[in-house]
Design a protein around this motif. Sequence first.
Motif: not given
Length: 295
Positions: A77-78, A103-105, A133-134, A160-161
Amino acid sequence: MLLQGLSAFPITPADAAGRVDQAGLGRLLQRLVAAGVDSIGLLGSTGSYPYLSRAERRGAIEQAVASAGAIPVLAGIGALRTDEAVALARDAFAAGASAGLLAPVSYTPLLDDEVFAHFEAVAAASDLPLVIYDNPGTTHFSFSPALVARLARLPQVVAVKGLAPAAEAVAAHLATLKADVPEDFSVGVSGDWHATEALLAGAAAWYSVAGGLFPDACLAITRAAKEGRAAEARQADERLQPLWAVFRRHTSLRCVYAAAEILGITDRAPLRPVLPLGEAARQEVAAALRAAGLS
């Protein structure tokens, strides 16, 4: 704990306009369901989530949920903007996803407080559980253990991934991450060629690119590692060393597209501007599949 064992991350085959090839995706999902993977990681980096429209992403999730039966589906869902990530989280929840991969896109490099606020807003706006999502190789943002611990206090954030380090560092890495998170918070790893030692060191889940195409081979490693059969897990990992070598040389994304074509599952290419492997590299992938007993 929802997220344990093998989480298999397939590609999302699509045409040049970004329309998902439902038949090709269906064939990939059938392999995962038949193997009995522990979860399906749809629309991860290998699933090319940033290249697909909101409608195509929702359609892919709906197809995966319908195919997966009781197997949990995690959905990427990034998005660049927080409001877009909120909309994608709501879509994923409505489509039946079990969790969202957030993920912090970014284009502008993000600060820790900005990433926290981003997760906080998405968590508050949807009932979808969230996985950190790292993946700094694609997002250019790395989560510190302190930020993971801070995010883990949000009720919606359940796992956490992150990338697994090399064998000599993985036990300390996992211990640091686990020190300040709730007991039922899942600490999992990606990076296929380091995953076996991470599982043996206590990682809860393996988020696997190879698992999205070769679930049986990756389940053999996962099951052996989780049951403490270290020698068996390492032997199964050793058989896949030819695959890990081409992954490192040519990137796992491009190699999996080539492998899917070689195996006759889908002939779709990565979405541009990513290009498929050239013929010489494709032959390296074919040779690696034969050497690993995967073709």
